[in-house]
Write a protein that holds these residues in place. Structure first.
Motif, PDB file in Angstrom:
ATOM      1  N   PRO A  27       0.791  -1.232   0.000  1.00 52.94           N
ATOM      2  CA  PRO A  27       0.000   0.000   0.000  1.00 52.94           C
ATOM      3  C   PRO A  27       0.826   1.286   0.000  1.00 52.94           C
ATOM      4  O   PRO A  27       0.259   2.370  -0.082  1.00 52.94           O
ATOM      5  N   TYR A  28       2.152   1.186   0.093  1.00 53.47           N
ATOM      6  CA  TYR A  28       2.998   2.367   0.205  1.00 53.47           C
ATOM      7  C   TYR A  28       3.741   2.623  -1.090  1.00 53.47           C
ATOM      8  O   TYR A  28       3.998   1.706  -1.863  1.00 53.47           O
ATOM      9  N   GLU A  33       8.586   2.248   1.414  1.00 60.48           N
ATOM     10  CA  GLU A  33       9.075   0.861   1.523  1.00 60.48           C
ATOM     11  C   GLU A  33      10.571   0.829   1.814  1.00 60.48           C
ATOM     12  O   GLU A  33      11.033   0.159   2.740  1.00 60.48           O
ATOM     13  N   ALA A  34      11.330   1.557   1.005  1.00 61.56           N
ATOM     14  CA  ALA A  34      12.786   1.555   1.151  1.00 61.56           C
ATOM     15  C   ALA A  34      13.205   2.177   2.478  1.00 61.56           C
ATOM     16  O   ALA A  34      14.106   1.663   3.152  1.00 61.56           O
ATOM     17  N   LEU A  39      15.509   1.616   7.754  1.00 65.62           N
ATOM     18  CA  LEU A  39      15.414   1.868   9.190  1.00 65.62           C
ATOM     19  C   LEU A  39      15.536   0.564   9.981  1.00 65.62           C
ATOM     20  O   LEU A  39      16.276   0.495  10.966  1.00 65.62           O
ATOM     21  N   ILE A  40      14.835  -0.469   9.536  1.00 68.76           N
ATOM     22  CA  ILE A  40      14.921  -1.768  10.208  1.00 68.76           C
ATOM     23  C   ILE A  40      16.347  -2.313  10.134  1.00 68.76           C
ATOM     24  O   ILE A  40      16.886  -2.830  11.125  1.00 68.76           O
ATOM     25  N   THR A  80      10.807  -7.623  -3.986  1.00 75.54           N
ATOM     26  CA  THR A  80      11.774  -6.890  -4.802  1.00 75.54           C
ATOM     27  C   THR A  80      12.548  -5.889  -3.955  1.00 75.54           C
ATOM     28  O   THR A  80      13.770  -5.796  -4.050  1.00 75.54           O
ATOM     29  N   MET A  81      11.838  -5.158  -3.105  1.00 75.73           N
ATOM     30  CA  MET A  81      12.512  -4.155  -2.274  1.00 75.73           C
ATOM     31  C   MET A  81      13.399  -4.824  -1.226  1.00 75.73           C
ATOM     32  O   MET A  81      14.471  -4.306  -0.899  1.00 75.73           O
ATOM     33  N   ILE A  82      12.991  -5.980  -0.716  1.00 73.50           N
ATOM     34  CA  ILE A  82      13.841  -6.733   0.226  1.00 73.50           C
ATOM     35  C   ILE A  82      15.160  -7.098  -0.451  1.00 73.50           C
ATOM     36  O   ILE A  82      16.237  -6.949   0.139  1.00 73.50           O
ATOM     37  N   ILE A  83      15.101  -7.556  -1.697  1.00 77.23           N
ATOM     38  CA  ILE A  83      16.306  -7.955  -2.422  1.00 77.23           C
ATOM     39  C   ILE A  83      17.209  -6.744  -2.646  1.00 77.23           C
ATOM     40  O   ILE A  83      18.423  -6.807  -2.425  1.00 77.23           O
TER      41      ILE A  83
END
Length: 178
Positions: A27-28, A33-34, A39-40, A80-83
């Motif tokens: 939803p973002y 997302e990035a 941050l995490i 995709t963003m995790i990768i």
């Protein structure tokens, strides 16, 4: 961020559909997302530094796996963003200088904002501003990017490859003046 938000036409068609399929559940916008993943990752990195070495490494790896899997299954971020963030995190460990690594970690956030606003043009604009800033800096009265800015061809002999000390000093050991 720039490719997903602005320049998705540079991807091959099959990869485009794969990336778009993974983004439909999120939803973002890509910037949120990035930023969330960065941050995490920074929290995990700092937590790992403050624990004993073996426990810190285990917490970093297990925490990254568990949180990464849970956050994708919850629909907050895409695979995709995790990768992309994982590759960015791994490549940040390749920088040998701790100060340079810290500077790049800090500069990552403004460049992500530039990419989300203007795409590749924003990245080029952000890097141009960074380069202009580096050109204006001085260290001990010498330009920071010397001999590249201002351009001095005599200084190139030690800019990228260190020559023997006798090329810097004269025959009798006195220092040559540039």
């Amino acid at each position: 961020i720039a490719i997903v938000a602005f320049h998705s036409n540079i991807l091959p068609i099959q990869l485009f559909f794969t990336v778009q399929g993974s983004l439909t559940r999120v939803p973002y916008p890509p910037l949120v997302e990035a930023m969330l993943l960065e941050l995490i990752f920074e929290l995990l990195r700092e937590a790992g530094l403050r624990l004993p070495s073996r426990v810190g490494q285990t917490i970093g790896i297990v925490g990254g796996l568990v949180i990464g899997d849970a956050i994708v299954k919850a629909g907050f971020v895409s695979y995709t963003m995790i990768i992309v963030v994982a590759l960015t995190a791994i490549s940040s460990f390749l920088i040998p200088s701790n100060e340079m690594s810290s500077a790049i970690r800090i500069l990552r956030f403004p460049l992500m904002i530039c990419a989300s606003i203007f795409g590749f043009i924003g990245i080029a604009f952000g890097l141009t501003i960074l380069f202009i800033h580096l050109c204006k800096l001085e260290s001990f009265g010498k330009p920071y990017l010397s001999p590249l800015a201002p351009l001095k061809f005599k200084g190139f002999k030690d800019a990228f490859l260190r020559f023997p000390i006798w090329t810097i000093r004269g025959k009798h050991g006195e220092k040559k003046h540039n």
